[in-house]
Design an enzyme around this catalytic site. Sequence first.
Site, PDB file in Angstrom:
ATOM      1  N   MET A  30       0.843  -1.206   0.000  1.00 16.96           N
ATOM      2  CA  MET A  30       0.000   0.000   0.000  1.00 16.96           C
ATOM      3  C   MET A  30       0.875   1.253   0.000  1.00 16.96           C
ATOM      4  SD  MET A  30      -3.439  -0.914   2.039  1.00 16.96           S
ATOM      5  CE  MET A  30      -2.812  -0.732   3.679  1.00 16.96           C
ATOM      6  N   HIS A  37       9.522  -3.430   3.110  1.00 21.21           N
ATOM      7  CA  HIS A  37       9.038  -3.709   1.747  1.00 21.21           C
ATOM      8  C   HIS A  37      10.213  -4.075   0.831  1.00 21.21           C
ATOM      9  CE1 HIS A  37       5.749  -0.755   3.069  1.00 21.21           C
ATOM     10  NE2 HIS A  37       5.088  -1.854   2.811  1.00 21.21           N
TER      11      HIS A  37
HETATM   12  P1  AMP Z   1       1.634  -2.916   3.488  1.00 23.41           P
HETATM   13  O1  AMP Z   1       2.143  -1.919   2.514  1.00 23.41           O
HETATM   14  O2  AMP Z   1       1.772  -2.506   4.910  1.00 23.41           O
HETATM   15  O3  AMP Z   1       0.255  -3.408   3.133  1.00 23.41           O
HETATM   16  O4  AMP Z   1       2.578  -4.183   3.364  1.00 23.41           O
HETATM   17  C1  AMP Z   1       2.881  -4.754   2.130  1.00 23.41           C
HETATM   18  C2  AMP Z   1       3.659  -6.027   2.380  1.00 23.41           C
HETATM   19  O5  AMP Z   1       4.859  -5.717   3.098  1.00 23.41           O
HETATM   20  C3  AMP Z   1       2.889  -7.045   3.244  1.00 23.41           C
HETATM   21  O6  AMP Z   1       3.123  -8.342   2.723  1.00 23.41           O
HETATM   22  C4  AMP Z   1       3.514  -6.867   4.605  1.00 23.41           C
HETATM   23  O7  AMP Z   1       3.427  -8.023   5.405  1.00 23.41           O
HETATM   24  C5  AMP Z   1       4.949  -6.536   4.246  1.00 23.41           C
HETATM   25  N1  AMP Z   1       5.627  -5.815   5.329  1.00 23.41           N
HETATM   26  C6  AMP Z   1       5.152  -4.755   6.033  1.00 23.41           C
HETATM   27  N2  AMP Z   1       6.040  -4.391   6.987  1.00 23.41           N
HETATM   28  C7  AMP Z   1       7.099  -5.231   6.872  1.00 23.41           C
HETATM   29  C8  AMP Z   1       8.340  -5.374   7.576  1.00 23.41           C
HETATM   30  N3  AMP Z   1       8.663  -4.580   8.599  1.00 23.41           N
HETATM   31  N4  AMP Z   1       9.182  -6.354   7.203  1.00 23.41           N
HETATM   32  C9  AMP Z   1       8.866  -7.182   6.163  1.00 23.41           C
HETATM   33  N5  AMP Z   1       7.729  -7.102   5.459  1.00 23.41           N
HETATM   34  C10 AMP Z   1       6.844  -6.147   5.812  1.00 23.41           C
END
Ligand code: AMP
Length: 281
Positions: A30, A37
């Site tokens: 997102m 990420h």
């Molecule tokens: P988001 O943009 O928060 O929806 O996350 C996108 C992807 O990044 C999802 O698969 C999350 O689980 C992953 N993600 C978010 N934070 C982290 C982090 N600190 N370490 C690794 N992956 C992450």
Amino acid sequence: MYIFKRNKDLTLYLDQKKKEGKIIGYVPTMGALHEGHMSLINKSQSMSDITCCGIFVNPTQFNDPSDLEKYPVTIEADIKLLMEHKCDVLYLPTFEEVYPEGADWENPYDFGPMFNMMEGATRPGHFNGVVQVVKRLLDLVQPHKLIMGQKDYQQFSIINKLLELESSSIELVMGETIREDSGLAMSSRNRRLLSSDRSYALMLFKTLDYIKENISTMDICELKKLAQKMLTGERFQLEYVDIVDGGTLLPISEFEGHESVVACIACYVGKVRLIDNFVLK
Ligand code: AMP
């Protein structure tokens, strides 16, 4: 890096690459990208020929409209970071591209109890939105590999189940949680934390660490109570501390007898809702 805003341009490009026998790795996000990420981007690059990052802030998974309104958008910085990491493709669709017929949707899947606990219980409708958007995006991108973070353990489990229910050939790959030096899990939402609240935010990590240290010797019910106490105070509003079976996501009462055990926390720190988890076994 190619940036595609339209589905037809994205699929034209990816179809050509697939014809050439290239393996496509997909990292949906997102936006408000951070090193967490980027670790998923790196993971994708290590196992595919073409890495496609998606950025779409999906309104249907936000149960709280003010949360959606405040969700950080940093697209210029995101593009720069992705280019620095040599990502091949950014898929940056509009709402209309993702939902050409509007966002009304009836969830046809039965995920069982894992759907309604923890995040499912505290954010009604959240996982309906997540499944809706991931299903739609996967139908468009049709990657060989889908890379998602352990940070959202329950989301990962539900998408794993979705792929199983659909007999999908997409390989779901888990990326470990990337943390700041302090231990705080990186999150787009951390940008909204007051600097004075950072030490409180770190309590999620410290509480998980406390659970990890004591899980094999302490009664689980007692341990959960102590963990809840650690997240009590003026700056906290605890949503849940749960210790669950890593497969079913059902709460456990004994550490022994489970192949995998995960401790999960969701807690507001000030006005920011944070989640974190430790895989204990
Ligand atoms: P988001 O943009 O928060 O929806 O996350 C996108 C992807 O990044 C999802 O698969 C999350 O689980 C992953 N993600 C978010 N934070 C982290 C982090 N600190 N370490 C690794 N992956 C992450």
